[in-house]
Structures are given as C-alpha cells and as structure tokens.
Design a protein around this motif. Structure first.
Motif, PDB file in Angstrom:
ATOM      1  N   ARG A 124       6.110   2.114   0.534  1.00 41.83           N
ATOM      2  CA  ARG A 124       4.937   1.228   0.598  1.00 41.83           C
ATOM      3  C   ARG A 124       4.915   0.447   1.919  1.00 41.83           C
ATOM      4  NH1 ARG A 124       7.400   0.226  -4.181  1.00 41.83           N
ATOM      5  NH2 ARG A 124       8.009  -1.834  -3.436  1.00 41.83           N
ATOM      6  N   GLY A 131      -2.599   7.254  -2.043  1.00 41.86           N
ATOM      7  CA  GLY A 131      -1.704   6.370  -2.790  1.00 41.86           C
ATOM      8  C   GLY A 131      -1.410   6.870  -4.195  1.00 41.86           C
ATOM      9  N   SER A 159      -5.719   3.015   1.312  1.00 44.34           N
ATOM     10  CA  SER A 159      -4.920   3.537   0.194  1.00 44.34           C
ATOM     11  C   SER A 159      -5.133   5.020  -0.087  1.00 44.34           C
ATOM     12  CB  SER A 159      -5.171   2.729  -1.084  1.00 44.34           C
ATOM     13  OG  SER A 159      -4.760   1.399  -0.915  1.00 44.34           O
ATOM     14  N   ASN A 212       0.831  -1.199   0.000  1.00 41.60           N
ATOM     15  CA  ASN A 212       0.000   0.000   0.000  1.00 41.60           C
ATOM     16  C   ASN A 212       0.872   1.258   0.000  1.00 41.60           C
ATOM     17  OD1 ASN A 212      -1.861   2.008   0.458  1.00 41.60           O
ATOM     18  ND2 ASN A 212      -2.576   1.209   2.417  1.00 41.60           N
TER      19      ASN A 212
END
Length: 163
Positions: free
Chosen positions: A112, A52, A49, A43
C-alpha cells in the motif's frame, strides 16, 4: 539531477511520516474553505486506486516487480544518456523520484501507498494523493513540454515566432 531525485524522495517520505503521525485515525482537516483537505488513506492500487481490488499476488507482480524493473531501467537511462536536455533530465528525475518513493511505500507497507491530500470545490474533487504523485505528474508535464519544444524550433530558441 541527483538532487531533484533525492529531494523528491525525501520530501515525499517526510510528508508521509507526518501524515501517519498526525492524520491516521483522525478526522479530515480542511483548509482554504475546503479547497485543500488532509485525510489519511492507504492505497493498494495505482492512480485513483486502479487495480486495488486485484489479488495480492497480481498486485505484487504488477506494482512491485514490474514497476521496480521500469524504475530501474528509467534510472539507468537517466544516468547513462548523454542526449537528454536539462528539461528532460529534470522531468525523468521527478518521475523516478516519485515512482521510487511510492514503490518504497509498497515494499514496507504490505503493498500500500500512503496518500493524504485532496483538492477540490464542493463535490468536484481529486482523488487522494501524495507528494510523489505531484512529482510524477509534474515530471510528466515537463516531458510533454520538452517534447513540444523539440518539435518547435522557435520555442527552443526562445523566439516569439513573430518575424
């Protein structure tokens, strides 16, 4: 509280390493009739998310720099404050531990976070999450409980409220 914090980071990092070694490039595994699913995900954003899709530099300043400063400030407060109740200390230790573990992931994993758990029934499902996320949510819940107890004298004394 150092045991709570260290235990949170340790458990989260250990389960993430298991997810990397056992779930990456593998199909989703379902348990309990699909109630629990284990699937590997990385993620780049925050909760569900969010963020993101932001440019890499913005994600760095938001999720690594700003979150790092916030975690450091919260850790200093946790260590230095003499006014915290045990429930508040435990809550903050869970929040800092979960936050530090996810923050560490971002440092070593190109921004991430490793996620791997999903709960739900049929199409009604959570997002994919990890042990650090559970610690963060549990810590937030404990903070709410501590606040409620602080504003309800009967709860602090363990009374039933019946006279």
């Amino acid at each position: 509280m150092s045991l709570v914090l260290a235990g949170t980071v340790g458990c989260d990092q250990a389960t993430k390493q298991l997810a990397i070694s056992q779930l990456r490039d593998e199909p989703t595994r379902s348990f309990l009739g699909g109630l629990l699913r284990l699937t590997f995900a990385e993620n780049p954003g925050a909760f569900l998310s969010l963020g993101g899709g932001l440019p890499h530099a913005v994600r760095f300043w938001l999720f690594i720099a700003a979150v790092g400063v916030l975690l450091l400030a919260t850790l200093v407060y946790l260590v230095m404050s003499r006014r915290l109740e045990p429930l508040q200390s435990a809550a903050l230790a869970l929040i800092v531990g979960g936050g530090l573990s996810n923050w560490f992931d971002r440092l070593v994993n190109d921004g991430r976070v490793v996620d791997f758990m999903n709960l739900g029934i049929g199409s009604l499902r959570t997002g994919i999450f990890n042990v650090a996320d559970v610690a963060l949510m549990f810590g937030a819940g404990l903070l709410l409980l501590a606040g409620w107890r602080a504003n309800n004298p009967e709860a602090r004394q363990g009374g039933s409220g019946q006279g």
